[in-house]
Design an enzyme around this catalytic site. Structure first.
Site, PDB file in Angstrom:
ATOM      1  N   HIS A  60       0.855  -1.212  -0.113  1.00 32.19           N
ATOM      2  CA  HIS A  60      -0.060  -0.063  -0.129  1.00 32.19           C
ATOM      3  C   HIS A  60       1.005   1.384  -0.069  1.00 32.19           C
ATOM      4  O   HIS A  60       1.261   1.761   1.100  1.00 32.19           O
ATOM      5  CB  HIS A  60      -0.974   0.050   1.272  1.00 32.19           C
ATOM      6  CG  HIS A  60      -1.872   1.074   1.279  1.00 32.19           C
ATOM      7  ND1 HIS A  60      -3.413   0.957   1.713  1.00 32.19           N
ATOM      8  CD2 HIS A  60      -2.098   2.153   0.553  1.00 32.19           C
ATOM      9  CE1 HIS A  60      -4.013   1.971   1.521  1.00 32.19           C
ATOM     10  NE2 HIS A  60      -3.386   2.910   0.819  1.00 32.19           N
ATOM     11  N   ASP A 152      -8.721   3.275  -3.525  1.00 36.59           N
ATOM     12  CA  ASP A 152      -7.975   3.896  -2.230  1.00 36.59           C
ATOM     13  C   ASP A 152      -7.746   5.336  -2.372  1.00 36.59           C
ATOM     14  O   ASP A 152      -7.553   5.743  -3.459  1.00 36.59           O
ATOM     15  CB  ASP A 152      -6.912   3.201  -1.920  1.00 36.59           C
ATOM     16  CG  ASP A 152      -6.077   3.703  -0.757  1.00 36.59           C
ATOM     17  OD1 ASP A 152      -6.675   3.856   0.207  1.00 36.59           O
ATOM     18  OD2 ASP A 152      -4.778   4.421  -0.839  1.00 36.59           O
ATOM     19  N   ASP A 306       0.837   2.713   3.785  1.00 39.43           N
ATOM     20  CA  ASP A 306       0.168   3.716   3.369  1.00 39.43           C
ATOM     21  C   ASP A 306       0.770   5.134   3.113  1.00 39.43           C
ATOM     22  O   ASP A 306       0.553   6.190   3.202  1.00 39.43           O
ATOM     23  CB  ASP A 306      -1.148   4.062   3.974  1.00 39.43           C
ATOM     24  CG  ASP A 306      -2.188   4.916   3.445  1.00 39.43           C
ATOM     25  OD1 ASP A 306      -2.040   5.160   2.397  1.00 39.43           O
ATOM     26  OD2 ASP A 306      -3.042   5.476   4.034  1.00 39.43           O
TER      27      ASP A 306
HETATM   28  O1  DOR Z   1      -3.933   9.229   4.700  1.00 39.62           O
HETATM   29  C1  DOR Z   1      -4.109   8.918   3.451  1.00 39.62           C
HETATM   30  N1  DOR Z   1      -3.299   9.529   2.453  1.00 39.62           N
HETATM   31  N2  DOR Z   1      -5.216   8.004   3.439  1.00 39.62           N
HETATM   32  C2  DOR Z   1      -5.472   7.719   2.169  1.00 39.62           C
HETATM   33  O2  DOR Z   1      -6.374   6.685   1.996  1.00 39.62           O
HETATM   34  C3  DOR Z   1      -5.012   8.293   1.039  1.00 39.62           C
HETATM   35  C4  DOR Z   1      -3.654   8.906   1.185  1.00 39.62           C
HETATM   36  C5  DOR Z   1      -3.127   9.921   0.183  1.00 39.62           C
HETATM   37  O3  DOR Z   1      -3.333   9.612  -1.089  1.00 39.62           O
HETATM   38  O4  DOR Z   1      -2.665  10.866   0.568  1.00 39.62           O
HETATM   39 ZN    ZN Z   2      -6.800   4.599   1.991  1.00 33.07          ZN
END
Ligand code: DOR
Ligand code: ZN
Length: 429
Positions: A60, A152, A306
């Protein structure tokens, strides 16, 4: 030239290895694994005191290219991945243009092949433009190498839409990865709803806003038979929902981030540090403990970052105006070693399952192992290296780490991708 890695402590539960052995790499693959290996004209690297494991994969990651190169590029963020010990990452499709067709998948792959410092496994959007209205070009994307479908950054808001996407897309035998967020319930929520939102005077992002979609998506996975993977799970009830789904035998997996395990809403203080603004938000200590319990009992399958780079000027704004997300590729391994392995919560074997084996399994990638004939994707780390997180010293183009100043133990020193070094002695090659 062949490469002989000597004296590392090899941990690979897939071949029941946990001990000191030598590994001979010849070309792209491992030629031999065993004690006291000799190889006439191989370059010898002494890895005494270090661990060697199957290459870590972060399933991720936001690489930001195409379209958001001011936040990070495929070059800069895969550089961060190599520094963090990863041999591969799964890229998220919230790019501009959105990665929702074969051409854009091909673009990501070609830039990664030319400029990348690790393997890039692109995911493709579930719906066109991440709008939740029309199914994306799933077949086209799979033909060009998409490994998973996800919107996402957003959840698919319509249950019917998710059902149609799963019913249609399941023929491609890829996993559907859900960012669970009911937008009507979450609204403009900034931080976890409850004590933190009250204390900080910010709009709340309720746990139910995530849990409702986890429950819904599990129900729709059951209805359609599609494989479901819950992204960045952050609440105790969410973990429980996945535990129940697994007990029923449903094809459901989930992932957790270091920030949802090792930070809580209590970290956000009167300085309103926007690095701590993430989606889903940092939750309560009880939630974080429940996520860790899920990691221990197998409910949580994978640890991911993430990794979400943002430019300084985007984060240097009022909390409400700053974008969600923090970077994580360069701190993930050390955070897991420091907070889970050194504390005796999990062992290195479980860490390898969470960070190397399960991500490949969920994404349908070929497994690698520390065994003769395997592709030589390998991560080497020093389990005792102690270091302090300095945002300015990271390889990522961004500095929005939520772990500034953290004192960590353990760090990747060497990484090999298909037998080629991408990190040597802590330096990206
Ligand atoms: O904190 C996040 N940033 N969560 C997400 O689901 C997307 C991501 C982003 O693209 O910056
Ligand atoms: Zn996310």
């Amino acid at each position: 030239m062949a490469l002989l890695l000597k004296n590392a402590h090899v941990v690979d539960p897939s071949v029941e290895l946990d001990g000191i052995v030598d590994v001979l790499i010849d070309g792209e693959r491992i030629a031999r694994v065993g004690e006291n290996l000799d190889a006439a004209d191989a370059e010898v690297v002494d890895l005494s005191g270090k661990y060697l494991v199957p290459g870590l994969v972060d399933m991720h990651v936001h690489l930001r290219e195409p379209g958001f190169e001011h936040k990070g590029t495929i070059e800069s963020e895969t550089r961060a991945a190599a520094r963090g010990g990863f041999t591969g990452v799964c890229s998220m499709p919230n790019t501009d243009p959105v990665t929702d067709n074969g051409v854009t998948i091909e673009y990501v792959k070609s830039v990664a092949a030319r400029e990348g410092h690790c393997r890039v496994y692109p995911s493709g959007a579930m719906t066109r433009g991440l709008k939740g209205e029309i199914i994306s070009e799933m077949g086209d994307m799979v033909a060009h190498g998409a490994v998973a479908f996800t919107d996402d950054g957003r959840g698919v808001q319509g249950a019917g839409m998710l059902r149609r996407a799963m019913d249609y897309g399941k023929m491609f035998d890829r996993v559907f990865m859900s960012h669970c967020q009911d937008e009507d319930l979450v609204g403009d929520g900034q931080v976890n709803e409850g004590v933190a939102s009250t204390r900080l005077g910010l709009l709340g992002w309720p746990a139910a806003g995530e849990e409702i979609q986890i429950a819904r998506d599990i129900a729709i996975a059951e209805l359609t038979g599609a494989k479901l993977h819950i992204q960045h799970i952050s609440t105790a009830r969410g973990v429980e929902l996945v535990r129940e789904a697994k007990a029923k035998g449903l094809p459901v997996t989930c992932e957790a981030t270091p920030h949802h395990m090792f930070l809580t809403e209590d970290a956000i203080d009167g300085t309103y540090d926007t690095s701590l603004k993430v989606n889903p938000p940092l939750r309560t200590a009880a939630d974080a403990q429940a996520v860790v319990a899920g990691v221990v009992d197998g409910t949580v399958d994978a640890i991911v970052t993430d990794h979400a780079p943002h430019a300084d000027w985007e984060k240097s704004r009022e909390f409400e105006l700053a974008p969600f997300g923090m970077i994580g590729l360069e701190t993930s391994l050390a955070l897991v070693i420091t907070n889970l392995v050194k504390t005796g919560t999990i062992d290195y074997g479980r860490m390898v399952e969470l960070m190397a084996i399960a991500p490949r399994r969920i994404l349908g990638l070929d497994q690698v192992s520390v065994a003769e004939g395997s592709v030589a994707d390998l991560t080497v780390f020093d389990p005792e290296a102690s270091w302090t997180v300095d945002a300015d010293a990271l390889e990522s183009a961004a500095r929005n780490t939520g772990f500034k100043g953290a004192e960590l133990t353990g760090r990747a020193t060497d990484v090999f991708v298909g037998g080629v070094a991408t990190l040597r002695d802590g330096v990206v090659c």
